[in-house]
Design a protein around this motif. Structure first.
Motif, mmCIF file in Angstrom:
data_model
loop_
_atom_site.group_PDB
_atom_site.id
_atom_site.type_symbol
_atom_site.label_atom_id
_atom_site.label_comp_id
_atom_site.label_asym_id
_atom_site.label_seq_id
_atom_site.Cartn_x
_atom_site.Cartn_y
_atom_site.Cartn_z
ATOM 1 N N PHE A 16 0.717 -1.172 -0.026
ATOM 2 C CA PHE A 16 -0.005 -0.131 0.085
ATOM 3 C C PHE A 16 0.958 1.274 -0.058
ATOM 4 N N TYR A 18 0.849 5.004 1.436
ATOM 5 C CA TYR A 18 0.216 5.965 2.513
ATOM 6 C C TYR A 18 -0.050 7.405 1.811
ATOM 7 N N TRP A 27 -3.184 -2.452 5.669
ATOM 8 C CA TRP A 27 -4.115 -1.254 5.631
ATOM 9 C C TRP A 27 -5.316 -1.478 6.352
ATOM 10 N N GLY A 183 -3.856 2.383 -3.261
ATOM 11 C CA GLY A 183 -3.593 3.590 -2.594
ATOM 12 C C GLY A 183 -2.943 4.796 -3.293
#
Ligand SMILES: O=P(O)(O)OC[C@H]1O[C@H](OP(=O)(O)OP(=O)(O)O)[C@H](O)[C@@H]1O
Length: 183
Positions: A16, A18, A27, A183
């Protein structure tokens, strides 16, 4: 007494990207957590039980998810409830009314990762004349979320430590293996 586990699907493992720019392997689907009030209520009751000896007046959480839990904890403990909202520059502000001067406050969040939301909420409460007595969270990230109580110098209760790693994008091993990032 063992704490209620987060509902299935709340903690996701993968690759992921962020908001901070870091990459990581966990996550948290916090909207999913909030969508199960019975489970969130069980977590809030357990937090309330463990925070009951703090002699606080107020439980305060950052909107949105943190405030959902904070309000429940406040109701369980028979205390006042407050919230903060993120504004410009990462500052969190509480509404002008009510007057919070002289209150002992517990800061509660649904999840603590870097700790930005709870630290900014604690600073706002102090600015408004509160003493921050303790910190509570349903989930705390193992990379730094579990250490935020020590950073604030207050007792800290969290129900679940979520194991995970953060990397600078340039050294992310999942990128090196060609795993696509979400993401
Ligand atoms: O410890 P931190 O790194 O600050 O992260 C934790 C915060 O992130 C999430 O809120 P978010 O900012 O996503 O807002 P939301 O609750 O409105 O989704 C969560 O509800 C916490 O408040």
């Amino acid at each position: 007494m063992s704490e209620p586990a987060p509902p299935s699907g709340v903690v996701r493992h993968g690759h992921f990207r962020y908001e901070s720019g870091h990459h990581g392997d966990v996550w948290l689907e916090l909207d999913l957590l909030a969508s199960y009030p019975e489970r969130l209520g069980a977590a809030a009751r357990e937090l309330a039980r463990r925070l009951a000896d703090q002699e606080a007046d107020l439980v305060c959480g950052p909107l949105e998810g943190g405030a959902f839990v904070a309000q429940w904890v406040a109701a369980e403990l028979g205390l006042r409830f407050g919230y903060t909202r993120r504004g410009a520059g990462g500052r969190y502000a509480a509404p002008d009314s009510p007057d919070l001067r002289g209150m002992r406050a517990i800061v509660v969040d649904d999840a603590v990762n870097a700790g930005a939301a709870v630290i900014a909420t604690a600073r706002e409460l102090e600015r408004r004349g509160c003493t921050v007595a303790a910190l509570g969270a349903v989930m705390a990230g193992s990379h730094s979320g579990t250490r935020v109580g020590a950073r604030l110098g207050v007792p800290y209760v969290y129900l679940h430590e979520i194991a995970g790693t953060l990397w600078e994008p340039a050294v992310c091993p999942l990128c090196a293996r060609g795993v696509p990032a979400e993401g």
